[in-house]
Design a protein around this motif. Structure first.
Motif, PDB file in Angstrom:
ATOM      1  N   ALA A 105       0.840  -1.205   0.000  1.00 29.71           N
ATOM      2  CA  ALA A 105       0.000   0.000   0.000  1.00 29.71           C
ATOM      3  C   ALA A 105       0.871   1.250   0.000  1.00 29.71           C
ATOM      4  O   ALA A 105       0.562   2.239  -0.681  1.00 29.71           O
ATOM      5  N   ARG A 106       1.967   1.221   0.748  1.00 25.50           N
ATOM      6  CA  ARG A 106       2.894   2.358   0.748  1.00 25.50           C
ATOM      7  C   ARG A 106       3.461   2.594  -0.649  1.00 25.50           C
ATOM      8  O   ARG A 106       3.644   3.725  -1.088  1.00 25.50           O
ATOM      9  N   CYS A 107       3.743   1.504  -1.378  1.00 27.74           N
ATOM     10  CA  CYS A 107       4.250   1.635  -2.755  1.00 27.74           C
ATOM     11  C   CYS A 107       3.223   2.255  -3.694  1.00 27.74           C
ATOM     12  O   CYS A 107       3.580   2.859  -4.705  1.00 27.74           O
ATOM     13  N   LEU A 108       1.936   2.085  -3.361  1.00 26.84           N
ATOM     14  CA  LEU A 108       0.866   2.538  -4.250  1.00 26.84           C
ATOM     15  C   LEU A 108       0.341   3.924  -3.904  1.00 26.84           C
ATOM     16  O   LEU A 108      -0.458   4.489  -4.657  1.00 26.84           O
ATOM     17  N   ILE A 109       0.789   4.491  -2.789  1.00 28.17           N
ATOM     18  CA  ILE A 109       0.165   5.688  -2.242  1.00 28.17           C
ATOM     19  C   ILE A 109       0.252   6.880  -3.191  1.00 28.17           C
ATOM     20  O   ILE A 109      -0.591   7.782  -3.159  1.00 28.17           O
TER      21      ILE A 109
END
Length: 309
Positions: A147-151
């Protein structure tokens, strides 16, 4: 002409006297899933760290989303990099952690609430958002890291062994999530040494061993390179299967056990030809289906065969 997300030209990385990656030439079109496969120590992580602008190549060149590796800020703004071992801020809640990175990527305060809801929903963490990260399972922590990669809505995802350390359920959930990201049009460059994890999601693959790229292309091209032929799984009486395999040109019985025979097609015979021949020999076809060679078998055949001639 299809726009490339990743393009390398004779890319190499050396440590002292040892070359970790040698003369790497890869092209990954936008919107595709590229599986980077090979044993541990083959050079997968070194390659991905170069793509993520964390390592400088020794020689050669790479373009990431049309940017040279020297354009660090431009590349980092458009990629999401998930290393094999991710350090999370485990005293924060999931929502707090993602909010920190949303601010870091310059998302406006007004836009953050909606963004968090979208990302949490995508990775199926919207019911876990107020949990402290340290209390989560390994699989859930990996979802937080993704999710952090997609933020910041990146165009390219660099995922280094994303299933590392996950249990079977976690691996399955991660695979389904990657399929969803593919449906959303994300370009995914994913490494793994567990090839069954990549079998269902990759459009093309690269095989790397001891720093050398042995193959790069579609799975269909890999099958063609090693001469892989279709197999039919036939459930019938073994003696009937044997007679059918002897009588039908282009069909070879290669295995039989517990009433099951595997036919390899070496000519133009179809599934219908196989079924008809079994019936003509007095047998009853209980099951007839093409068996597709999985990526793991293709890799073993390719590497055992010595790679490219």
């Amino acid at each position: 002409m299809t726009e490339l997300a990743v393009e390398t030209t004779h890319l190499s990385k050396a440590y002292a006297r040892r070359k970790a990656v040698r003369e790497l030439n890869i092209q990954v079109p936008r919107g595709r899933v590229y599986g980077f496969i090979g044993p541990n120590g083959a050079g997968k992580t070194t390659t991905m760290r170069m793509f993520a602008t964390l390592l400088r190549p020794t020689t050669g060149r790479a373009l990431i989303l049309s940017h040279d590796l020297s354009q660090v800020a431009q590349i980092r703004a458009r990629i999401g990099y998930l290393p094999e071992k991710t350090a999370l801020y485990e005293r924060l809640t999931v929502r707090e952690y993602l909010r920190v990175f949303a601010h870091a990527y310059g998302v406006t305060a007004k836009g953050i609430p909606r963004l968090l809801e979208d990302v949490l929903s995508l990775v199926d963490l919207n019911k876990m958002d107020f949990r402290i990260i340290s209390t989560l399972s390994k699989g859930m922590k990996q979802r937080v890291a993704l999710a952090r990669c997609l933020i910041h809505n990146p165009d390219l995802l660099l995922l280094d062994e994303p299933n590392s350390g996950l249990d079977p359920r976690g691996r399955l959930e991660m695979r389904e999530l990657l399929k969803e990201l593919r449906r959303l049009g994300k370009t995914i460059f994913i490494s793994s040494h567990v090839l069954t994890e990549l079998d269902e999601i990759c459009d093309s693959v690269g095989i790397i061993e001891k720093g050398d790229l042995l193959f790069s292309g579609s799975i269909a091209e890999l099958k063609q390179r090693i001469g892989a032929t279709p197999h039919f799984l036939v459930r019938a009486e073994p003696e009937v299967c044997l007679r059918a395999g002897t009588n039908l040109p282009g069909i070879e019985v290669v295995e039989q056990e517990d009433g099951t025979a595997v036919f390899r097609v070496t000519g133009q015979a179809s599934q219908a030809d196989v079924a008809a021949e079994i019936i003509r020999n007095g047998g009853k076809v209980l099951e007839l289906a093409e068996q597709k060679a999985n990526l793991e078998k293709l890799f073993i055949e390719f590497t055992e065969g010595g790679g490219v001639a």
